[in-house]
Design a protein around this motif. Structure first.
Motif, PDB file in Angstrom:
ATOM      1  N   ASP A  20      52.858  45.366  85.817  1.00 51.84           N
ATOM      2  CA  ASP A  20      54.187  45.099  85.099  1.00 51.84           C
ATOM      3  C   ASP A  20      54.511  43.842  85.114  1.00 51.84           C
ATOM      4  O   ASP A  20      55.016  43.303  86.485  1.00 51.84           O
ATOM      5  N   GLY A  23      58.669  43.523  83.356  1.00 46.10           N
ATOM      6  CA  GLY A  23      60.102  44.856  84.277  1.00 46.10           C
ATOM      7  C   GLY A  23      60.226  46.096  83.776  1.00 46.10           C
ATOM      8  O   GLY A  23      61.926  46.421  83.794  1.00 46.10           O
ATOM      9  N   SER A 415      55.951  47.696  89.353  1.00 47.45           N
ATOM     10  CA  SER A 415      56.810  47.247  88.426  1.00 47.45           C
ATOM     11  C   SER A 415      58.733  46.868  89.648  1.00 47.45           C
ATOM     12  O   SER A 415      58.373  47.391  90.908  1.00 47.45           O
ATOM     13  N   PRO A 419      59.108  53.159  87.022  1.00 44.72           N
ATOM     14  CA  PRO A 419      57.418  53.117  86.470  1.00 44.72           C
ATOM     15  C   PRO A 419      57.074  53.946  85.818  1.00 44.72           C
ATOM     16  O   PRO A 419      57.403  55.525  85.843  1.00 44.72           O
TER      17      PRO A 419
END
Length: 535
Positions: A20, A23, A415, A419
Motif C-alpha cells: 500500500d 495509506g 501499510s 489493512p
C-alpha cells in the motif's frame, strides 16, 4: 521469435495485498512499482497482476465494470504506464489478469442489456425465459452457491452467472461481443502489456440449446459452495466454439512482438489436463495453459506424474504452466503440512520440484518466504463464499493476506493504515527483513538461478522413472546435460539403489554413499553422473 515464456518463471502479484503506497490499507500499483527490486532480485522473468480494472470489488476485481480503466483503488492509467516502464527497465515482463467470461452487473453493457429484450445490447449477455413453472432454464450451478441463473424482474428473464449473481456472463455467441472484447485486449497491448492471464478460459461459451447437465459419471464431489462436482459439466463450459475464439485472440496477440497468453482452465482432475492440451495444440491457440490439477490436496508421486505425462501425451506440441499456489487455494506449505517434516522443509521441497518441472513455472507472492495460510475469524472475512458458508468453508482470504516486508513495522510494512485483511504474527515472522543467509528467500533465488543456468532444467525433456511411493523421480535432458531428479514426498527417510556412481549437483537433506542414495524426510537431489541411467 524469441518466445521468452517457454522457460520463464512467472511471479503472481495480488495487487490488493502487495504494498500500500497511498495509506488506505489496500495495495496499489505505486506500491508494486516501489517493490519491483524485490521481484527482480528473485530472478523471475515476468509479473502476473491479478485484476486491476475498474470494479465494484464484489469479487475482488473479478467483476469488471470498465475494461479500459484502472480501478481508483489501485491508481490510474499513468500509474499503470509507470509500472510497465519500471518493470521493463528491470528486464521484467508484465501480464494482467483478463476476466472476459463475465462482467460486473455495474458494467454499462449490462445496464443497457437488462433494460429491455430489444435494444443494442439486449443479446450481449445470456438471457433466457423461465420454464413454465417459473424455475431456471437449466440445472446449472453457480460456483458461489445456488443456481447459475438469476431472475431479473425488469426484463422478465433469467440471466446466467457462473459465479456471483452480480457477475453476469457475456454471450460470446454474439459476434459483436467478441469484437468488443478483442478491442479491450488490444487497448492494453497497445500500452505495452506483454500478455494476458485469461481467467476461466474454458467458460466463455455456453450451450445455445440450454440443455441441462447430466449427473456426474464418477463419485460426486460435494462442497458447501460448489455443487459442480455432482454434474458432468458438458453444457455450461468447455464448449467446442471456444477454440475459434482462442484462435481470434491468438491472431490479435501475434500482431505484437513476444506476447504470451496463459489460460486458467477451471476444471479438476484428468479432464483439466486434457483441456490444457486441447487449448495449447498447434500455433494458433493459447501459448500455454494451467489448471487446478496441482493446486489441490493431492501430494504423491503418482499424481504429479499423471499430471505431467497426461499433458505430454495429450498435447505433444503444447506447452504447460505449472504452479502449486495462487490466490484461490490454501498456501502450499499449509496445504501439504501432513506430508512435511517442517514448514521450511516443505517450502524447499516444493521449490525444488517446481524448478525441475518441464514447462513454465508460476510462483505466488509470499511463497518465496515460505509463507503459511492465515487463520481468520468470521469478522475478518471478505471472500463472498466464505461469508455465505462459514464455517464449513474458510474461503480464499487466508492466502490473500498482505505481503510482509518488515517484521516489527506496523502491519509488517504493508501499510500505515489498517489493512483490508489482517497481518498476523505467524505471517509477520516470515517477513522479507527476516530472510537472511540460508533462508527460504535465499533458497528461491538460488534455485531460480540454477534452473535458468541449466539447459536440462530450463528446456530439457522429461522421462519418468518407476520408483515406489513416496518417491517421485525423472530425468531432464538437454544438449550434453542430464539430471536425474529424485524427491521424497514424505516425512520419513527413504533409500534408493543407484545403478552407477552419481554426484549430487543440487540437493537438500540427501547423501550418496557408493551406490546408495539416502533422502531424509522431504529431501531431494538433482543427480549427475557419467552414466545417464542412474536409476
Amino acid at each position: 521469435m524469441q518466445e521468452w515464456w517457454r522457460s520463464a518463471v512467472i511471479y503472481q502479484v495480488y495487487p490488493r495485498s502487495y504494498q500500500d503506497d497511498d495509506g488506505d490499507g489496500v495495495g496499489d500499483l505505486a506500491g508494486i512499482t516501489r517493490r519491483l527490486d524485490h521481484i527482480a532480485s528473485l530472478g523471475v522473468d515476468c509479473i502476473w497482476l491479478s485484476p486491476i480494472f475498474a470494479s465494484p470489488q464484489a469479487d475482488m476485481g473479478y467483476d469488471v465494470s470498465d475494461y479500459l480503466a484502472v480501478d481508483p483503488l489501485f491508481g490510474d492509467l499513468a500509474a499503470f504506464d509507470t509500472l510497465i516502464a519500471e518493470a521493463h527497465a528491470r528486464g521484467l515482463k508484465v501480464v494482467v489478469d483478463q476476466v472476459l467470461s463475465h462482467t460486473s452487473d455495474q458494467h454499462e453493457w449490462f445496464k443497457q442489456s437488462r433494460l429491455a429484450q430489444e435494444n443494442d445490447k439486449a443479446d450481449w449477455y445470456v438471457w433466457a425465459d423461465p420454464l413454465p413453472d417459473g424455475s431456471p432454464p437449466t440445472n446449472w450451478h453457480s460456483h458461489f452457491g445456488g443456481p447459475a441463473w438469476e431472475f431479473d424482474p425488469q426484463r422478465g428473464q433469467y440471466f446466467l452467472h457462473n459465479f456471483l449473481a452480480s457477475q453476469p456472463d457475456l454471450n460470446f455467441h454474439n459476434p459483436d461481443v467478441v469484437d468488443a472484447i478483442l478491442e479491450t485486449c488490444k487497448f492494453w497491448l497497445d500500452r505495452g502489456l506483454d500478455g494476458f492471464r485469461l481467467d476461466t478460459v474454458n467458460y466463455y461459451f455456453h450451450d445455445q440449446k440450454l440443455r441441462s447437465n447430466p449427473p456426474a459419471q464418477s463419485k460426486p464431489q460435494v462442497m458447501a459452495t460448489d455443487l459442480y462436482g455432482m454434474q458432468n459439466n458438458i453444457y455450461n463450459k468447455t464448449r467446442p466454439e471456444n477454440l475459434a475464439f482462442l484462435k481470434r485472440l491468438r491472431a490479435l496477440t501475434d500482431q505484437y512482438d513476444d506476447i504470451m497468453m496463459v489460460g486458467e482452465v477451471g476444471e479438476m482432475g484428468h479432464r483439466s489436463i486434457e483441456i490444457m492440451g486441447e487449448y495449447t495444440q498447434g500455433k494458433d491457440r493459447l501459448h500455454m495453459a494451467y489448471s487446478f490439477a496441482m493446486l489441490g490436496p493431492d501430494f504423491n508421486a503418482e499424481h504429479f506424474r499423471n499430471c505431467i505425462e497426461g499433458f505430454q501425451h495429450g498435447a505433444p506440441d503444447g506447452h504447460p504452466y505449472w504452479s502449486f499456489s495462487n490466490h484461490d487455494v490454501p498456501r502450499q506449505v499449509s496445504r501439504w503440512a501432513e506430508h512435511s517434516v517442517s514448514e521450511d522443509a516443505m517450502a524447499r521441497l516444493a521449490c525444488a520440484m517446481l524448478m525441475a518441472f518441464e514447462g513454465t513455472i508460476g510462483i505466488y507472492q509470499g511463497e518465496e518466504l515460505g509463507q503459511t495460510e492465515t487463520e481468520l475469524v468470521f469478522a475478518e472475512l471478505t471472500d463472498p463464499p466464505a461469508i455465505r458458508f462459514w464455517p464449513a468453508v474458510k474461503g480464499r482470504d487466508g492466502c490473500r493476506t498482505p505481503m510482509v516486508w518488515e517484521k516489527d513495522a506496523p502491519n509488517a510494512g504493508f501499510s500505515t493504515a489498517k489493512p483490508w485483511l489482517p497481518v498476523k504474527a505467524p505471517q509477520a515472522a516470515k517477513a522479507v527483513d527476516q530472510q537472511g543467509e540460508g533462508s527460504i528467500l535465499a533458497y528461491y533465488r538460488e534455485m531460480i538461478a540454477y534452473r535458468k543456468n541449466s539447459p536440462a532444467l530450463a528446456r530439457g525433456k522429461t522421462k519418468f522413472i518407476n520408483l515406489p511411493e513416496p518417491l517421485l523421480a525423472f530425468t531432464r535432458t538437454a544438449d550434453e546435460e542430464a539430471f536425474t531428479c529424485v524427491f521424497n514426498l514424505s516425512a520419513e527417510p527413504q533409500t534408493v539403489a543407484l545403478k552407477a556412481p552419481a554426484t549430487i549437483a543440487k540437493g537438500n537433506a540427501a547423501t550418496v554413499k557408493g551406490k546408495t542414495l539416502t533422502l531424509d524426510g522431504n529431501g531431494f537431489v538433482y543427480l549427475s553422473g557419467e552414466s545417464k541411467s542412474l536409476l
